[in-house]
Design a protein around this motif. Structure first.
Motif, PDB file in Angstrom:
ATOM      1  N   LEU A  33       0.833  -1.201   0.000  1.00 49.91           N
ATOM      2  CA  LEU A  33       0.000   0.000   0.000  1.00 49.91           C
ATOM      3  C   LEU A  33       0.867   1.251   0.000  1.00 49.91           C
ATOM      4  N   ALA A  34       0.482   2.222  -0.811  1.00 47.90           N
ATOM      5  CA  ALA A  34       1.221   3.474  -0.898  1.00 47.90           C
ATOM      6  C   ALA A  34       0.248   4.602  -1.217  1.00 47.90           C
ATOM      7  N   PHE A  35       0.787   5.793  -1.471  1.00 43.16           N
ATOM      8  CA  PHE A  35      -0.007   6.918  -1.968  1.00 43.16           C
ATOM      9  C   PHE A  35       0.913   7.860  -2.717  1.00 43.16           C
ATOM     10  N   SER A  36       0.321   8.679  -3.574  1.00 38.41           N
ATOM     11  CA  SER A  36       1.016   9.789  -4.227  1.00 38.41           C
ATOM     12  C   SER A  36       0.178  11.041  -4.017  1.00 38.41           C
ATOM     13  N   ALA A  37       0.851  12.139  -3.703  1.00 38.13           N
ATOM     14  CA  ALA A  37       0.150  13.411  -3.489  1.00 38.13           C
ATOM     15  C   ALA A  37       0.670  14.472  -4.454  1.00 38.13           C
ATOM     16  N   TYR A  38      -0.259  15.253  -4.945  1.00 38.47           N
ATOM     17  CA  TYR A  38       0.026  16.411  -5.791  1.00 38.47           C
ATOM     18  C   TYR A  38      -0.489  17.625  -5.040  1.00 38.47           C
ATOM     19  N   VAL A  39       0.427  18.503  -4.591  1.00 46.46           N
ATOM     20  CA  VAL A  39      -0.016  19.675  -3.843  1.00 46.46           C
ATOM     21  C   VAL A  39       0.234  20.938  -4.658  1.00 46.46           C
ATOM     22  N   PHE A  40      -0.697  21.852  -4.519  1.00 47.83           N
ATOM     23  CA  PHE A  40      -0.708  23.097  -5.291  1.00 47.83           C
ATOM     24  C   PHE A  40      -0.685  24.280  -4.333  1.00 47.83           C
ATOM     25  N   ASN A  41      -0.085  25.396  -4.796  1.00 51.04           N
ATOM     26  CA  ASN A  41      -0.065  26.615  -3.984  1.00 51.04           C
ATOM     27  C   ASN A  41      -1.247  27.508  -4.337  1.00 51.04           C
ATOM     28  N   GLY A  77      -5.439  10.116   4.684  1.00 51.39           N
ATOM     29  CA  GLY A  77      -5.170  11.548   4.834  1.00 51.39           C
ATOM     30  C   GLY A  77      -4.099  11.833   5.872  1.00 51.39           C
ATOM     31  N   ASP A  78      -4.124  11.080   6.975  1.00 47.82           N
ATOM     32  CA  ASP A  78      -3.106  11.265   8.011  1.00 47.82           C
ATOM     33  C   ASP A  78      -1.723  10.902   7.486  1.00 47.82           C
ATOM     34  N   ALA A  79      -1.647   9.842   6.671  1.00 46.17           N
ATOM     35  CA  ALA A  79      -0.354   9.430   6.107  1.00 46.17           C
ATOM     36  C   ALA A  79       0.185  10.507   5.164  1.00 46.17           C
ATOM     37  N   VAL A  80      -0.680  11.075   4.341  1.00 42.72           N
ATOM     38  CA  VAL A  80      -0.243  12.128   3.412  1.00 42.72           C
ATOM     39  C   VAL A  80       0.244  13.348   4.196  1.00 42.72           C
ATOM     40  N   ARG A  81      -0.538  13.780   5.175  1.00 39.29           N
ATOM     41  CA  ARG A  81      -0.129  14.956   5.958  1.00 39.29           C
ATOM     42  C   ARG A  81       1.196  14.706   6.680  1.00 39.29           C
ATOM     43  N   ARG A  82       1.380  13.496   7.197  1.00 32.39           N
ATOM     44  CA  ARG A  82       2.636  13.146   7.886  1.00 32.39           C
ATOM     45  C   ARG A  82       3.820  13.252   6.940  1.00 32.39           C
ATOM     46  N   ARG A  83       3.693  12.664   5.752  1.00 33.75           N
ATOM     47  CA  ARG A  83       4.825  12.669   4.817  1.00 33.75           C
ATOM     48  C   ARG A  83       5.127  14.062   4.274  1.00 33.75           C
ATOM     49  N   VAL A  84       4.094  14.827   3.931  1.00 31.49           N
ATOM     50  CA  VAL A  84       4.332  16.179   3.413  1.00 31.49           C
ATOM     51  C   VAL A  84       5.006  17.042   4.485  1.00 31.49           C
ATOM     52  N   VAL A  92      -0.788  20.357   4.695  1.00 36.20           N
ATOM     53  CA  VAL A  92      -1.702  20.202   3.552  1.00 36.20           C
ATOM     54  C   VAL A  92      -3.134  20.452   4.010  1.00 36.20           C
ATOM     55  N   THR A  93      -3.873  21.211   3.205  1.00 38.27           N
ATOM     56  CA  THR A  93      -5.304  21.410   3.434  1.00 38.27           C
ATOM     57  C   THR A  93      -6.055  20.967   2.185  1.00 38.27           C
ATOM     58  N   PRO A 118      -3.289   5.032  -4.201  1.00 36.15           N
ATOM     59  CA  PRO A 118      -4.254   6.107  -4.444  1.00 36.15           C
ATOM     60  C   PRO A 118      -3.550   7.453  -4.616  1.00 36.15           C
ATOM     61  N   VAL A 119      -4.128   8.288  -5.472  1.00 35.67           N
ATOM     62  CA  VAL A 119      -3.559   9.610  -5.765  1.00 35.67           C
ATOM     63  C   VAL A 119      -4.470  10.674  -5.167  1.00 35.67           C
ATOM     64  N   LEU A 120      -3.845  11.623  -4.454  1.00 37.64           N
ATOM     65  CA  LEU A 120      -4.585  12.690  -3.800  1.00 37.64           C
ATOM     66  C   LEU A 120      -4.081  14.047  -4.273  1.00 37.64           C
ATOM     67  N   VAL A 121      -4.924  15.052  -4.148  1.00 37.67           N
ATOM     68  CA  VAL A 121      -4.531  16.438  -4.388  1.00 37.67           C
ATOM     69  C   VAL A 121      -4.838  17.243  -3.134  1.00 37.67           C
ATOM     70  N   GLY A 122      -4.072  18.317  -2.944  1.00 35.12           N
ATOM     71  CA  GLY A 122      -4.284  19.183  -1.798  1.00 35.12           C
ATOM     72  C   GLY A 122      -3.646  20.535  -2.034  1.00 35.12           C
ATOM     73  N   ARG A 123      -3.781  21.398  -1.038  1.00 32.67           N
ATOM     74  CA  ARG A 123      -3.223  22.751  -1.110  1.00 32.67           C
ATOM     75  C   ARG A 123      -2.229  22.962   0.007  1.00 32.67           C
ATOM     76  N   VAL A 124      -1.226  23.800  -0.274  1.00 36.52           N
ATOM     77  CA  VAL A 124      -0.258  24.190   0.742  1.00 36.52           C
ATOM     78  C   VAL A 124      -0.031  25.693   0.634  1.00 36.52           C
ATOM     79  N   ASP A 125       0.350  26.290   1.749  1.00 33.90           N
ATOM     80  CA  ASP A 125       0.722  27.711   1.773  1.00 33.90           C
ATOM     81  C   ASP A 125       2.199  27.810   2.101  1.00 33.90           C
ATOM     82  N   GLY A 126       2.859  28.770   1.491  1.00 38.24           N
ATOM     83  CA  GLY A 126       4.269  28.977   1.776  1.00 38.24           C
ATOM     84  C   GLY A 126       5.165  28.114   0.911  1.00 38.24           C
ATOM     85  N   ASP A 127       6.454  28.258   1.159  1.00 39.70           N
ATOM     86  CA  ASP A 127       7.447  27.500   0.399  1.00 39.70           C
ATOM     87  C   ASP A 127       7.965  26.335   1.222  1.00 39.70           C
TER      88      ASP A 127
END
Length: 193
Positions: A33-41, A77-84, A92-93, A118-127
């Motif tokens: 089991l894994a995940f991929s995340a695509y985050v946008f500003n 969602g917790d796994a994605v937030r942890r890794r990011v 990530v929001t 599974p592939v997720l998308v999310g938003r981030v603020d800042g660099d």
């Protein structure tokens, strides 16, 4: 520090055990089991990352924002937030699943990745503040330009990122408008909310 475990899977996505992450990736990698995340500003730009040069799997390869493995019993969602947070120092929001059934197998230098991812998308603020053991470099890119470059073979990315981009563009040209997937389509090994 506790040993990081990955969830081993049957072909239909049922959990069948766990294994230490450090020992699972090799020439005969089991399905896991894994995940991929695509985050946008806030400008709608995608955060790309280059994997650290000494990573055990796919070192130095440019890829999507973050990848990882949910631990046993960990919500996606917790796994994605942890890794990011760990890899990039970002929170990530607006996180949502867009490709619940993505799966792939890839090999580089005798090391295989074989994942239900599974592939997720999310938003981030800042660099980002990349963790050097995880990320060698980062960059913000326009999604449409990036997708075109990947699909036309003008930008090299990880095998999984290339396959994901091909599926993501079928969802539409605007990542904010991509439909949120039905949670029932996720691998059954993932805990349900």
């Amino acid at each position: 520090m506790t040993e990081e475990l990955v969830v081993l899977l049957s072909p239909d996505g049922q959990a069948i055990g766990t294994a230490p992450k450090a020992s699972v990736h090799h020439a005969q990698t089991p399905l896991h089991l894994a995940f991929s995340a695509y985050v946008f500003n806030e400008r709608g730009e995608l955060l790309l990352t280059q994997r650290a040069h000494d990573k055990a799997t796919f070192p130095s390869v440019w890829t999507n924002s973050a990848c990882g493995h949910p631990g046993p019993g960990e919500r996606l969602g917790d796994a994605v937030r942890r890794r990011v947070a760990t890899e990039l120092g970002l929170a990530v929001t607006d996180l949502r699943v867009v490709l619940p059934r993505f799966a792939y197998r890839a090999e580089l230098d005798g090391v295989v990745e074989w994942e239900l991812c599974p592939v997720l998308v999310g938003r981030v603020d800042g660099d980002p503040s990349p963790h050097p053991a995880e990320v060698a470099d980062v960059g913000w890119v326009d999604w449409a330009q990036f997708a075109d470059e990947v699909l036309e073979g003008r930008r090299e990315v990880s095998v999984w990122c290339g396959e994901q981009v091909a599926e993501l563009v079928r969802l539409g040209s605007d990542p904010e408008a991509w439909p949120t997937a039905d949670p029932a389509e996720l691998p059954p090994a993932l805990p349900r909310d």
